[in-house]
Design a protein around this motif. Structure first.
Motif, mmCIF file in Angstrom:
data_model
loop_
_atom_site.group_PDB
_atom_site.id
_atom_site.type_symbol
_atom_site.label_atom_id
_atom_site.label_comp_id
_atom_site.label_asym_id
_atom_site.label_seq_id
_atom_site.Cartn_x
_atom_site.Cartn_y
_atom_site.Cartn_z
ATOM 1 N N PHE A 21 0.723 -1.376 -0.137
ATOM 2 C CA PHE A 21 -0.125 0.017 0.024
ATOM 3 C C PHE A 21 0.850 1.165 -0.083
ATOM 4 O O PHE A 21 1.829 1.301 0.876
ATOM 5 N N VAL A 22 0.511 2.206 -0.827
ATOM 6 C CA VAL A 22 1.226 3.610 -0.968
ATOM 7 C C VAL A 22 0.175 4.527 -0.822
ATOM 8 O O VAL A 22 -0.993 4.323 -1.796
ATOM 9 N N VAL A 84 0.030 -0.599 -4.440
ATOM 10 C CA VAL A 84 -1.461 -0.713 -4.650
ATOM 11 C C VAL A 84 -2.239 0.546 -3.778
ATOM 12 O O VAL A 84 -1.798 0.707 -2.676
ATOM 13 N N SER A 85 -3.202 1.046 -4.421
ATOM 14 C CA SER A 85 -3.838 2.570 -3.789
ATOM 15 C C SER A 85 -5.122 2.559 -4.070
ATOM 16 O O SER A 85 -5.762 1.895 -4.924
ATOM 17 N N ASN A 86 -6.004 3.414 -3.280
ATOM 18 C CA ASN A 86 -7.074 3.834 -3.585
ATOM 19 C C ASN A 86 -7.273 5.461 -3.349
ATOM 20 O O ASN A 86 -6.617 5.887 -2.285
ATOM 21 N N THR A 159 -7.296 9.586 4.678
ATOM 22 C CA THR A 159 -7.375 8.317 4.069
ATOM 23 C C THR A 159 -6.228 7.444 4.139
ATOM 24 O O THR A 159 -6.245 6.166 4.502
ATOM 25 N N ALA A 160 -5.111 7.907 4.260
ATOM 26 C CA ALA A 160 -3.567 7.439 4.540
ATOM 27 C C ALA A 160 -3.511 6.820 5.688
ATOM 28 O O ALA A 160 -3.276 5.780 5.832
ATOM 29 N N GLN A 161 -4.090 7.672 6.845
ATOM 30 C CA GLN A 161 -3.999 7.059 8.272
ATOM 31 C C GLN A 161 -5.019 5.838 8.400
ATOM 32 O O GLN A 161 -4.338 4.846 9.080
ATOM 33 N N LEU A 162 -6.126 5.964 7.877
ATOM 34 C CA LEU A 162 -7.034 4.910 8.045
ATOM 35 C C LEU A 162 -6.695 3.693 7.304
ATOM 36 O O LEU A 162 -6.796 2.462 8.007
ATOM 37 N N TYR A 163 -6.089 3.743 6.135
ATOM 38 C CA TYR A 163 -5.575 2.325 5.547
ATOM 39 C C TYR A 163 -4.399 1.798 6.390
ATOM 40 O O TYR A 163 -4.276 0.554 6.454
ATOM 41 N N ALA A 164 -3.494 2.604 6.887
ATOM 42 C CA ALA A 164 -2.124 2.356 7.376
ATOM 43 C C ALA A 164 -2.690 1.674 8.722
ATOM 44 O O ALA A 164 -1.804 0.637 9.246
#
Length: 354
Positions: A21-22, A84-86, A159-164
């Motif tokens: 994830f990036v 992989v990202s969103n 969004t980045a915080q939540l995925y991490a």
């Protein structure tokens, strides 16, 4: 030749890199795979049910998460991408990224994870655990409720915080949902109350098949507790999962005394594959027609047909002076005679010409 199932050479000797994830806003043109969103610079593969996106035909499905799992059987088509990202955070996006970034762990929980994605996107579920996990994921994305300290106000950063955070927690959430009971118990009680209301006649559903409409009549004294939609959003009234699990109709008119709300479900926004939804019609002319009939202080407002779940409801007053039979007749006439105004399957754009 020894190989792992993912990231090693396949039977033809091809090799696909492992994916990590990036954050979307940090891709900066590097080769990437995008799931459940729109491609960007450097995208070599997009697995998304979003409107207008031409994902490979063999992987198309109702949910982006289903597409990601289908892709695991052909894990040799994203070279040279390693990212992989969103571009947004929700349950379907989380499950999709988890499937590609942690395939072994994801496949061990495949059915439950797809049900979590379905609960988040479509407000339907088979397993109660999936509904509760979706509730917990939404709580993480809700300012004031999120266990994440310092949840950013900026959406890209959040969004980045939540995925991490949740890519590392999703396996535990699936295996031990009771550990997160404090995040879902109150909403689960709202869901239970709404299911009881539908079972006991406090709320009833009449389906109008030719226009794909569910007319939901709710007792005026039924609580407005509601439930989450997607991640970090909330709607009042019947819990949306109770309603969407009880009807397959994708247009919904809720009647509570003389308080009304019409909405299209999210299935009509995406490229839904298991059946072709009846196309949306624009609601602005319906709002104008109701405003011409309205004698009370309120004003009918229609959200754009391009919205995720566009609604039509009265603003500025608690109740309409239009009686339920007349309101329903006008709505049904508009749906039956209105022109299609949204085509998610058209590539390169979704809005139909006027």
């Amino acid at each position: 030749m020894a190989r792992s199932r993912w990231g090693g050479p396949d039977a033809q000797g091809k090799r696909s890199p492992l994916l990590g994830f990036v954050p979307y806003h940090e891709l900066d043109g590097r080769p990437n795979v995008i799931v459940d969103g729109s491609p960007t610079t450097g995208t070599v593969l997009c697995l998304s049910h979003w409107p207008g996106i031409a994902s490979p035909a063999r992987f198309r499905a109702d949910l982006s998460a289903q597409m990601a799992f289908a892709y695991l059987e052909a894990y040799d088509r994203h070279d040279p991408a390693t990212a992989v990202s969103n571009n947004h955070f929700d349950q379907d996006g989380l499950v999709s990224i988890y499937a590609l970034a942690r395939p072994e762990a994801a496949l061990a929980r495949r059915d439950l994870l797809i049900d979590v994605a379905r609960a988040g996107d479509f407000a339907t579920f088979d397993l109660r655990e999936a509904a509760r996990i979706s509730m917990a994921v939404s709580a993480y994305a809700t300012p004031g409720r999120s266990p994440i300290e310092g949840l950013a106000a900026d959406y890209a950063t959040m969004t980045a915080q939540l995925y991490a955070e949740l890519l590392g927690r999703l396996g535990e959430l699936c295996d031990h949902p009771d550990r997160y009971r404090h995040l879902w118990a109150e909403e689960d009680a709202s869901l239970e109350a709404s299911e009881v209301a539908l079972a006991t006649g406090q709320a009833t559903i009449e389906e109008v098949m030719d226009i794909d409409l569910a007319v939901v009549t709710v007792a005026e004294n039924f609580p407005h507790a509601g439930g989450h939609r997607f991640a970090g959003e909330w709607v009042s009234g019947l819990h949306p999962m109770s309603l969407c699990n009880a009807t397959d109709r994708f247009a919904v008119l809720v009647i509570r005394g003389q308080k009304y709300e019409f909405s299209y479900r999210y299935e009509t926004w995406v490229q839904y594959r298991s059946r072709r939804p009846r196309p949306r019609v624009d609601l602005s002319a319906l709002a104008e027609r109701l405003n011409a009939d309205e004698r009370g202080p309120g004003h009918w407002v229609a959200e754009p047909v391009s919205g995720l779940t566009p609604t039509l409801k009265l603003h500025g007053a608690d109740h309409s002076d239009i009686n339920p039979l007349c309101l329903r007749t006008v709505v049904e006439d508009h749906l039956r005679n209105g022109q299609p105004a949204w085509d998610p399957y058209g590539l390169g754009g979704a809005k139909l010409p006027a």
